[in-house]
Design an enzyme around this catalytic site. Sequence first.
Site, PDB file in Angstrom:
ATOM      1  N   ASP A   9       0.858  -1.177   0.000  1.00  0.00           N
ATOM      2  CA  ASP A   9       0.000   0.000   0.000  1.00  0.00           C
ATOM      3  C   ASP A   9       0.903   1.239   0.000  1.00  0.00           C
ATOM      4  OD1 ASP A   9      -2.342   1.686   0.523  1.00  0.00           O
ATOM      5  OD2 ASP A   9      -1.560   1.806   2.575  1.00  0.00           O
ATOM      6  N   ILE A  10       0.334   2.393  -0.302  1.00  0.00           N
ATOM      7  CA  ILE A  10       1.137   3.623  -0.315  1.00  0.00           C
ATOM      8  C   ILE A  10       0.947   4.443   0.962  1.00  0.00           C
ATOM      9  CG2 ILE A  10       1.473   5.854  -1.445  1.00  0.00           C
ATOM     10  CD1 ILE A  10       1.033   4.547  -4.114  1.00  0.00           C
ATOM     11  N   GLY A  44      -5.269   2.398  -3.270  1.00  0.00           N
ATOM     12  CA  GLY A  44      -6.542   2.966  -3.689  1.00  0.00           C
ATOM     13  C   GLY A  44      -6.332   4.126  -4.638  1.00  0.00           C
ATOM     14  N   ASP A 207      -2.278  -0.531   5.849  1.00  0.00           N
ATOM     15  CA  ASP A 207      -2.571   0.145   7.112  1.00  0.00           C
ATOM     16  C   ASP A 207      -4.019   0.618   7.230  1.00  0.00           C
ATOM     17  OD1 ASP A 207      -2.474   3.569   6.909  1.00  0.00           O
ATOM     18  OD2 ASP A 207      -2.049   2.353   5.159  1.00  0.00           O
TER      19      ASP A 207
END
Length: 261
Positions: A9-10, A44, A207
């Site tokens: 994820d970023i 996302g 997260d």
Amino acid sequence: MAYKIAFFDIDGTLVNEEKQIPQDAIAAIHELKARGVEAVIATGRAPYFFKPIADELGIDSYVSLNGAYVVYKGKAIFKRAIPRDSMEQLVRHAASNNHFLVFEGEQFYYSNTEDHPFMLSSVDSLKVDRPHYDPAFWESSEVFQVFLHCGEAEEHLYIGSIPSLRFVRWHPNAMDVLPTDGSKALGIQYLLESLGIKPEEAVAFGDGLNDKEMLEYVGLGIAMGNSHPELLVHADYVTTSVDEEGIRNGLIHAGLLEAQA
């Protein structure tokens, strides 16, 4: 288990609150790749939101827009736009509640408001260019995800209101809107099948609330130490926070990097 691929994820995972990638995370990703393990972004965000991050890490494969747009080594291999009838229902329902939308297309994104504070605060938190103004964008172009701008107290107006869509909060003033069965896990599944890699041979780091399905789907789901509390029960392991060498420590736990002396 010898893991072959790792998904990252970023926001809150690869980058911190300042939207910067800690140097230890950059080094860990480069070491991981040098060991022959595929490194893939799973976010996302739309591709035009994270190109500088991907370039800095040397990553050209990603599962973006919460699984709706998948690229492997620079080539798009999976696209899934929101059906037009679902978009029409969403636009009508949001307008009836005086809430504004941002439509995420393949090349850029567009808003049906120019200056609403909820839209500005959510978009500006990503530290990206603001959307163009085009309320009719969804009528003629594919939309892969939508930002719906409303406060948490108004969330109940949408949950379950359109059976074909699901709503996942990512900001105090905004939710992601995607197909009911859409998730990062869906895009990851498509990518793994195309590569002939089993889910149990994959690791994922996240997260946020949109990482639940992803962490459950792979062989080893790792939650960051700064994760949303509701994510932790979906993880196999909780590493340290993004600013406390969380990526490196998680990769060490997975056996993909060695602990430094």
